[in-house]
Write an enzyme that holds these catalytic residues in place. Structure first.
Site, PDB file in Angstrom:
ATOM      1  N   CYS A   1       0.820  -1.217   0.000  1.00  0.00           N
ATOM      2  CA  CYS A   1       0.000   0.000   0.000  1.00  0.00           C
ATOM      3  C   CYS A   1       0.851   1.262   0.000  1.00  0.00           C
ATOM      4  CB  CYS A   1      -0.936  -0.006   1.203  1.00  0.00           C
ATOM      5  SG  CYS A   1      -1.897   1.520   1.373  1.00  0.00           S
TER       6      CYS A   1
ATOM      7  N   CYS B   1      -1.620   1.688  -2.991  1.00  0.00           N
ATOM      8  CA  CYS B   1      -2.611   2.739  -2.767  1.00  0.00           C
ATOM      9  C   CYS B   1      -2.040   4.152  -2.806  1.00  0.00           C
ATOM     10  CB  CYS B   1      -3.286   2.531  -1.411  1.00  0.00           C
ATOM     11  SG  CYS B   1      -3.758   0.842  -1.048  1.00  0.00           S
TER      12      CYS B   1
ATOM     13  N   LYS C   1      -0.294   5.216  -6.208  1.00  0.00           N
ATOM     14  CA  LYS C   1      -1.368   5.148  -7.212  1.00  0.00           C
ATOM     15  C   LYS C   1      -2.310   6.344  -7.110  1.00  0.00           C
ATOM     16  CE  LYS C   1      -4.958   3.514  -5.978  1.00  0.00           C
ATOM     17  NZ  LYS C   1      -5.344   2.122  -6.029  1.00  0.00           N
TER      18      LYS C   1
ATOM     19  N   TYR D   1      -8.319  -4.260 -11.689  1.00  0.00           N
ATOM     20  CA  TYR D   1      -8.374  -2.877 -11.231  1.00  0.00           C
ATOM     21  C   TYR D   1      -6.997  -2.242 -11.288  1.00  0.00           C
ATOM     22  CZ  TYR D   1      -6.402  -3.934  -6.599  1.00  0.00           C
ATOM     23  OH  TYR D   1      -5.564  -4.296  -5.578  1.00  0.00           O
TER      24      TYR D   1
ATOM     25  N   GLU E   1      -6.455   1.112 -13.394  1.00  0.00           N
ATOM     26  CA  GLU E   1      -5.998   2.297 -12.661  1.00  0.00           C
ATOM     27  C   GLU E   1      -4.704   2.829 -13.257  1.00  0.00           C
ATOM     28  OE1 GLU E   1      -7.835   1.651  -8.165  1.00  0.00           O
ATOM     29  OE2 GLU E   1      -5.836   0.867  -8.617  1.00  0.00           O
TER      30      GLU E   1
ATOM     31  N   HIS F   1     -26.267  20.651  -0.933  1.00  0.00           N
ATOM     32  CA  HIS F   1     -26.469  21.193  -2.275  1.00  0.00           C
ATOM     33  C   HIS F   1     -25.427  22.250  -2.602  1.00  0.00           C
ATOM     34  CE1 HIS F   1     -28.785  22.156  -5.825  1.00  0.00           C
ATOM     35  NE2 HIS F   1     -28.756  23.445  -5.492  1.00  0.00           N
TER      36      HIS F   1
ATOM     37  N   GLU G   1     -26.018  14.164  -3.335  1.00  0.00           N
ATOM     38  CA  GLU G   1     -27.367  14.480  -2.873  1.00  0.00           C
ATOM     39  C   GLU G   1     -28.423  13.765  -3.700  1.00  0.00           C
ATOM     40  OE1 GLU G   1     -29.073  18.423  -3.556  1.00  0.00           O
ATOM     41  OE2 GLU G   1     -27.406  18.863  -4.913  1.00  0.00           O
TER      42      GLU G   1
END
Length: 582
Positions: A86, A91, A94, A228, A232, A557, A562
């Protein structure tokens, strides 16, 4: 600080072997282990996120702890410091390179917002790589400092079991040490798989173990695989302006298709095959569940410059006289052979558990015959009661850093803190950081149907456009929000944009039970900031939020998220689901 630095140097690659010699030239703890007086309460094999979390937690609880970690250089020769996949080759680098690519898109939007930016803006790989690598090295140092502060002993050695309580560590120079412990945790993670059957794959290719540590730009790149990791990497390489091709044998995100079968809510009945909702358009051959979500990801990438070779497998890689790599492949659709030249070939065809040098058989630890991953029970215990395993090395566990971290902490608390809390692998959120991010948590429509019956599924949906895309005129014709409810136990699905159109595509998916109290079973999001959106809703879903509670929640908002709390139109109503106004 000088004293701390000196101490840390002693813990690392220049570890000073001061223990008395024993028979056979091996130094350390063998005699104590035989006598039943072991060196440590806990020995952790693996210095990744999960292993470090477990070690630190145990030390906080007052136990004597050691961590053994060693990075075997990649075939390309890349190596890194403490922190595991990681921190070093996963992670962290990346996400930073993904951010670099996203910034490129924002720069192209900037003139529409009044910023006079000369186009195109060149990207400097060397500068980005140096900044990313420096940050990673700071994290390596930080982990070393934390271990030192907690009085956790760190050994930079390659570990292998001698018996059920003893591990032999071999340093880079060949020196050995024996360490024994009452409890041992295996947290060695995994490494990228090389397709050794392909000529030239090992000699000329790289993997995710290398891409983040390249000093120079990889240039024109062929990414082989549709995982993935593949998408990625291909996404951020395209985003910074490189010529990128992805070679896929079959469907994209196969592993995540399986995950999405359990967690996503996309079905062919509710998605389009390039021309709208099948249920409202035409009969078509049904694809596997969730193919549409992964198709949205790849279609978005293709519309932004990534090339895809579908149904193709490489057969040879060779270096030409000019230094370029010539790749030969077979097109299984046409039956013909194809060739292309690239500067870099990146293999992203899966990962394997990093257990080869552990000598697990000497400790009696059972592994899966198919995957070679370690088998554990709900307490993370292996076939040997005092030996545990956590993280990517374990069979059937999500290959996610946060689950390994939490599993490690909970394990230490059970061993030394009097806790009985087990790691709950249900409703674990995750995100794929492709250019169009994909986040999900919880169940899928398929799972909901399997549990509650097809006749109980209701789908709510909406088409919308992110406000940020209005001024620069980004196409959002595929922005689509969908929510499904079980008539007797409802679930909601939120996902933007039916697949097929060359457009920006974003989505949500939410699953809930309609029968009171209507707990939400799952959420999926395809669009900007998917990780941030999914993480927020994951808390509510984990806490048992109901569909009614979500509908009664006031949205923030203007945001994309939302739209989750505004879903009211069901598909079966036939009403236009397009969101109008603000």
């Amino acid at each position: 600080m000088a004293a701390m630095a000196a101490g840390l140097r002693g813990l690392g690659g220049r570890f000073r072997w001061r223990m008395p010699a024993v028979a056979g030239g091996v130094r350390g703890a063998a005699q104590g282990a035989v006598a039943g007086q072991r060196d440590y309460d806990l020995l952790v094999i693996g210095g990744g996120s999960g292993g470090l979390a477990c070690a630190k937690e145990a030390a906080q609880l007052g136990r004597k702890v050691a961590v053994v970690d060693y990075v075997e250089p990649s075939p390309r020769g890349t190596r890194w410091g403490l922190g595991g996949t990681c921190v070093n080759v996963g992670c962290i680098p990346k996400k930073l390179m993904h951010q670099a690519a996203l910034l490129g898109g924002l720069i192209r939007d900037a003139p529409h917002y009044g910023w006079e930016v000369a186009q195109p803006v060149p990207h400097d790989w060397r500068k980005m790589a140096e900044a990313v690598q420096n940050h990673v090295k700071s994290l390596n140092w930080g982990h070393r400092v934390q271990l030192h502060d907690r009085k956790v002993k760190y050994f930079n050695v390659k570990a292998g079991f001698v018996d059920k309580h003893t591990v032999r560590g071999v340093a880079k120079g060949g020196k050995e040490i024996l360490l024994s412990a009452d409890h041992i945790v295996i947290a060695t993670g995994g490494r990228p798989r090389y397709p050794a059957h392909i000529e030239g794959a090992l000699e000329y290719g790289i993997t995710s173990d290398d891409i983040f540590w390249l000093k120079e730009s990889p240039g024109k790149t062929l990414v082989v695989g549709a995982s993935y990791v593949a998408l990625e990497c291909a996404g951020f390489l395209t985003g910074i302006g490189l010529d990128v091709t992805v070679m896929m044998r079959s469907i994209p995100l196969r592993g995540f298709d399986q995950l999405f079968k359990e967690k996503s809510l996309v079905k062919i009945e509710v998605w389009s095959c390039h021309c709208g909702d099948i249920k409202h358009s035409m009969a078509a051959t049904k694809e596997a569940p969730c193919r549409q979500m992964s198709s949205l990801v790849t279609e978005h990438m293709a519309s932004h410059g990534t090339r895809f070779l579908r149904g193709c497998t490489p057969s040879q890689v060779r270096r030409l006289l000019d230094g370029q790599l010539q790749v030969t492949w077979e097109d299984h659709t046409t039956g013909k052979e194809g060739t292309g030249t690239f500067n870099t070939v990146l293999w992203a065809v899966g990962r394997v558990p990093d257990t080869r040098s552990l000598n697990l058989e000497k400790a009696g630890v059972d592994t899966s015959p198919n995957t070679q991953k370690i088998l554990v029970d709900s307490r993370e215990a292996t076939s040997v009661p005092h030996i545990y395993a956590i993280g990517d090395v374990v069979e059937g566990r999500p290959e996610l850093t946060p689950t390994a971290v939490m599993a490690g902490r909970l394990l230490a608390q059970r061993l030394f803190g009097g806790s009985s809390d087990l790691m709950d692998y249900d409703k674990v959120p995750t995100t794929v950081f492709t250019p169009l991010e994909y986040g999900c948590v919880g169940l899928s429509e398929e799972e909901a149907v399997a549990r509650h019956g097809q006749e109980h599924v209701e789908v709510y949906h909406a088409h919308y456009k992110p406000l940020e895309f209005t001024v620069p005129g980004r196409d959002a014709s595929q922005c689509y929000v969908k929510a499904g409810c079980r008539v007797d136990a409802a679930w909601t699905l939120l996902t933007q944009s039916p697949p097929g159109l060359a457009a920006e595509m974003f989505g949500f998916q939410m699953v809930c039970l309609r029968e009171p109290p209507q707990p939400v079973l799952g959420l999926h999001f395809l669009g900007p900031n998917a990780g941030e959106v999914t993480q927020g809703f994951a808390l509510g879903i984990k806490c048992g939020a109901s569909y009614v509670q979500v509908m009664q929640t006031v949205g923030i908002h203007p945001t994309c998220s939302e739209e989750v709390v505004k879903l009211r139109i069901s598909k079966r109503s036939g009403l236009d689901p397009t969101v109008t106004g603000c």
